[in-house]
Design a protein around this motif. Sequence first.
Motif, PDB file in Angstrom:
ATOM      1  N   LYS A  48       0.806  -1.230   0.000  1.00 25.96           N
ATOM      2  CA  LYS A  48       0.000   0.000   0.000  1.00 25.96           C
ATOM      3  C   LYS A  48       0.835   1.274   0.000  1.00 25.96           C
ATOM      4  O   LYS A  48       0.293   2.366   0.180  1.00 25.96           O
ATOM      5  CB  LYS A  48      -0.972   0.023   1.194  1.00 25.96           C
ATOM      6  CG  LYS A  48      -1.808  -1.233   1.362  1.00 25.96           C
ATOM      7  CD  LYS A  48      -2.622  -1.183   2.643  1.00 25.96           C
ATOM      8  CE  LYS A  48      -3.280  -2.520   2.917  1.00 25.96           C
ATOM      9  NZ  LYS A  48      -4.025  -2.524   4.204  1.00 25.96           N
ATOM     10  N   THR A  49       2.138   1.166  -0.172  1.00 28.54           N
ATOM     11  CA  THR A  49       2.988   2.355  -0.119  1.00 28.54           C
ATOM     12  C   THR A  49       3.671   2.617  -1.457  1.00 28.54           C
ATOM     13  O   THR A  49       3.790   1.729  -2.309  1.00 28.54           O
ATOM     14  CB  THR A  49       4.081   2.225   0.956  1.00 28.54           C
ATOM     15  OG1 THR A  49       5.024   1.213   0.557  1.00 28.54           O
ATOM     16  CG2 THR A  49       3.495   1.866   2.306  1.00 28.54           C
ATOM     17  N   ARG A  65       2.088   7.261   1.791  1.00 28.02           N
ATOM     18  CA  ARG A  65       1.114   6.313   2.334  1.00 28.02           C
ATOM     19  C   ARG A  65      -0.311   6.782   2.042  1.00 28.02           C
ATOM     20  O   ARG A  65      -1.198   6.681   2.897  1.00 28.02           O
ATOM     21  CB  ARG A  65       1.318   6.151   3.840  1.00 28.02           C
ATOM     22  CG  ARG A  65       2.748   5.739   4.214  1.00 28.02           C
ATOM     23  CD  ARG A  65       2.917   5.549   5.711  1.00 28.02           C
ATOM     24  NE  ARG A  65       4.298   5.309   6.075  1.00 28.02           N
ATOM     25  CZ  ARG A  65       4.908   4.126   5.987  1.00 28.02           C
ATOM     26  NH1 ARG A  65       4.245   3.073   5.575  1.00 28.02           N
ATOM     27  NH2 ARG A  65       6.181   4.010   6.323  1.00 28.02           N
ATOM     28  N   HIS A  66      -0.559   7.261   0.838  1.00 24.99           N
ATOM     29  CA  HIS A  66      -1.877   7.779   0.497  1.00 24.99           C
ATOM     30  C   HIS A  66      -2.906   6.673   0.271  1.00 24.99           C
ATOM     31  O   HIS A  66      -4.097   6.867   0.538  1.00 24.99           O
ATOM     32  CB  HIS A  66      -1.794   8.629  -0.773  1.00 24.99           C
ATOM     33  CG  HIS A  66      -0.791   9.748  -0.697  1.00 24.99           C
ATOM     34  ND1 HIS A  66      -0.707  10.609   0.365  1.00 24.99           N
ATOM     35  CD2 HIS A  66       0.176  10.131  -1.574  1.00 24.99           C
ATOM     36  CE1 HIS A  66       0.259  11.484   0.147  1.00 24.99           C
ATOM     37  NE2 HIS A  66       0.824  11.206  -1.018  1.00 24.99           N
ATOM     38  N   HIS A  67      -2.466   5.523  -0.225  1.00 25.11           N
ATOM     39  CA  HIS A  67      -3.402   4.467  -0.628  1.00 25.11           C
ATOM     40  C   HIS A  67      -3.742   3.529   0.530  1.00 25.11           C
ATOM     41  O   HIS A  67      -2.955   3.370   1.473  1.00 25.11           O
ATOM     42  CB  HIS A  67      -2.817   3.666  -1.794  1.00 25.11           C
ATOM     43  CG  HIS A  67      -2.775   4.429  -3.075  1.00 25.11           C
ATOM     44  ND1 HIS A  67      -3.837   4.533  -3.933  1.00 25.11           N
ATOM     45  CD2 HIS A  67      -1.761   5.147  -3.649  1.00 25.11           C
ATOM     46  CE1 HIS A  67      -3.496   5.274  -4.977  1.00 25.11           C
ATOM     47  NE2 HIS A  67      -2.240   5.659  -4.823  1.00 25.11           N
ATOM     48  N   THR A  68      -4.924   2.925   0.430  1.00 29.59           N
ATOM     49  CA  THR A  68      -5.385   1.972   1.445  1.00 29.59           C
ATOM     50  C   THR A  68      -5.383   0.535   0.920  1.00 29.59           C
ATOM     51  O   THR A  68      -5.851  -0.371   1.606  1.00 29.59           O
ATOM     52  CB  THR A  68      -6.790   2.347   1.930  1.00 29.59           C
ATOM     53  OG1 THR A  68      -7.694   2.346   0.806  1.00 29.59           O
ATOM     54  CG2 THR A  68      -6.789   3.726   2.579  1.00 29.59           C
ATOM     55  N   ASP A  69      -4.912   0.341  -0.300  1.00 32.37           N
ATOM     56  CA  ASP A  69      -4.793  -1.003  -0.891  1.00 32.37           C
ATOM     57  C   ASP A  69      -3.593  -0.995  -1.836  1.00 32.37           C
ATOM     58  O   ASP A  69      -2.867  -0.012  -1.928  1.00 32.37           O
ATOM     59  CB  ASP A  69      -6.085  -1.384  -1.613  1.00 32.37           C
ATOM     60  CG  ASP A  69      -6.305  -2.899  -1.647  1.00 32.37           C
ATOM     61  OD1 ASP A  69      -5.294  -3.636  -1.598  1.00 32.37           O
ATOM     62  OD2 ASP A  69      -7.461  -3.342  -1.733  1.00 32.37           O
ATOM     63  N   ASP A  90      -7.544   0.421  -4.283  1.00 35.52           N
ATOM     64  CA  ASP A  90      -8.513   1.107  -3.426  1.00 35.52           C
ATOM     65  C   ASP A  90      -9.448   1.981  -4.248  1.00 35.52           C
ATOM     66  O   ASP A  90     -10.227   2.754  -3.705  1.00 35.52           O
ATOM     67  CB  ASP A  90      -7.795   1.957  -2.368  1.00 35.52           C
ATOM     68  CG  ASP A  90      -6.791   2.933  -2.986  1.00 35.52           C
ATOM     69  OD1 ASP A  90      -6.690   2.978  -4.226  1.00 35.52           O
ATOM     70  OD2 ASP A  90      -6.097   3.617  -2.216  1.00 35.52           O
ATOM     71  N   ARG A  92      -8.716   4.449  -6.202  1.00 33.17           N
ATOM     72  CA  ARG A  92      -8.373   5.860  -6.068  1.00 33.17           C
ATOM     73  C   ARG A  92      -7.160   6.208  -6.913  1.00 33.17           C
ATOM     74  O   ARG A  92      -6.281   5.366  -7.131  1.00 33.17           O
ATOM     75  CB  ARG A  92      -8.068   6.208  -4.607  1.00 33.17           C
ATOM     76  CG  ARG A  92      -9.269   6.134  -3.682  1.00 33.17           C
ATOM     77  CD  ARG A  92      -8.833   6.379  -2.261  1.00 33.17           C
ATOM     78  NE  ARG A  92      -9.952   6.317  -1.321  1.00 33.17           N
ATOM     79  CZ  ARG A  92      -9.828   6.362  -0.009  1.00 33.17           C
ATOM     80  NH1 ARG A  92      -8.619   6.475   0.535  1.00 33.17           N
ATOM     81  NH2 ARG A  92     -10.891   6.304   0.771  1.00 33.17           N
ATOM     82  N   HIS A  94      -4.214   9.199  -6.797  1.00 32.04           N
ATOM     83  CA  HIS A  94      -3.632  10.276  -5.998  1.00 32.04           C
ATOM     84  C   HIS A  94      -2.613  11.023  -6.844  1.00 32.04           C
ATOM     85  O   HIS A  94      -1.799  10.400  -7.549  1.00 32.04           O
ATOM     86  CB  HIS A  94      -2.956   9.728  -4.737  1.00 32.04           C
ATOM     87  CG  HIS A  94      -3.914   9.339  -3.665  1.00 32.04           C
ATOM     88  ND1 HIS A  94      -4.347  10.224  -2.698  1.00 32.04           N
ATOM     89  CD2 HIS A  94      -4.539   8.159  -3.407  1.00 32.04           C
ATOM     90  CE1 HIS A  94      -5.190   9.604  -1.888  1.00 32.04           C
ATOM     91  NE2 HIS A  94      -5.321   8.339  -2.295  1.00 32.04           N
ATOM     92  N   ARG A 107      -7.002  13.837  -4.783  1.00 33.84           N
ATOM     93  CA  ARG A 107      -7.550  12.487  -4.949  1.00 33.84           C
ATOM     94  C   ARG A 107      -8.757  12.455  -5.886  1.00 33.84           C
ATOM     95  O   ARG A 107      -9.567  13.375  -5.902  1.00 33.84           O
ATOM     96  CB  ARG A 107      -7.945  11.941  -3.575  1.00 33.84           C
ATOM     97  CG  ARG A 107      -8.364  10.490  -3.568  1.00 33.84           C
ATOM     98  CD  ARG A 107      -8.600  10.020  -2.154  1.00 33.84           C
ATOM     99  NE  ARG A 107      -9.886  10.512  -1.622  1.00 33.84           N
ATOM    100  CZ  ARG A 107     -10.249  10.366  -0.345  1.00 33.84           C
ATOM    101  NH1 ARG A 107      -9.417   9.806   0.520  1.00 33.84           N
ATOM    102  NH2 ARG A 107     -11.416  10.806   0.057  1.00 33.84           N
TER     103      ARG A 107
END
Length: 534
Positions: A48-49, A65-69, A90, A92, A94, A107
């Motif tokens: 996720k990074t 670390r913007h993403h959650t997946d 996720d 998204r 960014h 986003r």
Amino acid sequence: KKKKKKKKKKGKMPERRKLKDGSHEDSVLSLAWNWEYRNVLASGSADKTIKLWDLEKLLCVNTLRHHTDKVQSISWNPAESQVLASGGFDRRIHLSDLRSGAENSVRWELQADVESLIWDVHDPTSFLVSCEDGVVAKYDTRLGGGSKPLWSVQAHDKPCCDLSLCPNPAAKGLLATGSMDKTVKLWDMNNLKLSSTLKMGTAVEDMQVGCCWVGDYVVSLSLSGNINFLDLGAGSVRTQVMGHTKSLVTVAADCFESGDRFFTSSYEGKVCEWDASAGCKGAAMVHTNMPVSMRVAEGGKKLHSCGFDDTFRVTSLPLSGGSTAIETRKLESLPKDSCYSKSTETSCLLYEKKVELVKGSTGGGGVFCSLDLTQECSSCAISPNGSLVAVGTKQGKVLVYALSNGALAQDKTLERHRGEVTAMRFSHDGSMLATGDSNREVLVWDCGSGEVKKSRMVYHSSKITCLSWSPSNDTICSGSVDSNVIMWPLDLPSSKRTTLTLAHQEGVKGLEYISDTKVVSVGTDACCKIWTKQ
């Protein structure tokens, strides 16, 4: 008093590869080299990074670390070298301007997981994204985060894995897309129209997972690992580069055959046919599990092989994908090794405690001789004229049997090895037998007297895995788990050997002479290499 039980010592665990501080904790899914700062590399990961690396110092200098997946795709802006776009599972996108701090981003929310993201090279204020639902869309960053796309099209029925814009200003708006629906499509984005579609096949491995422009042509990547040079205007594949994507386990060649043809197999059962000067000429899935041994047979018209799918297979040449003719015989148990006699067209199959001789193809004469063995065996060889069969045992003995009237009778027992005999090969004239063991030693025996003809070949540091004779029978070549290939001239002392250091990083699995000056080797690094003697 009760005696304390002694704790069993645990076996030493193999050392993990040492990674740089700050490394990802899961698979790396995407990379992007900064076009202005050539020492800066961005990497996106399943952890996720996104990490930014200084390659001159070999340091991770920042982590986003913007993403959650999982972060599936990243891309530097072609005009602003400190602006990085990223897309993930996720759903998204960014947009990070590193000049304003790594923690800040703009986003966009999407309806499906992101597969690929690219900037428009002709308009660096906008980017294109392809998604798991097959949709391709274009966004204008000047409209701000969360803005609607300028346009979107249902490009494919299945996930659109990759997309690429033609960099030629004269062809501005041409977009190539590749998908899991096994097609590559060409779009005119000026009019949002589909220009052409190229169907790459029907098998799972024909899924198109990557594409890019090279000049006026599109290059696509199949799930099989094939690289396809496409002429979308003509709707055809101009050139296809094939090969292996998994560890190689065997190689086969006939050094007396005209040309530099040889064959390689990987552990999942795929076999490739090669020309030393022209590359891969064909491929086929021959086994359903790891091949154990493979030989060119029947005047170069067939391949004889056995594998961990407990089968002996006779494959017609040349290889032609799914249409390749393959005869199959189910074996009674797991084979340990196999070899082939050209003059008698006989294959020798070795089990742990049994040896069989098979005449011709599986549909031909079949097994005409078998012998139960009293010792556990691991390697075998048959002389070129088919009169002798040698078997290597786990106890370090070489058992030599003579074939007469369709039966095998023990002729000699050769004892000199100090470890399991793991590889063996008769010379092309049948006068000598080369053997290698788990104790890193290679020996050459005289077949007539049973005496050792050449010894002191102990310069490997681990188990011998394979052997091959030069066509002129004056050099023996050995491969080992130690990653090295060594050439041993028979008329010179062992100190005059030629060592190919680190021929294959994870170990050498097979080698064959294809001429007196060329040797082919394969290894678990998924590479086949051709070595030319100077």
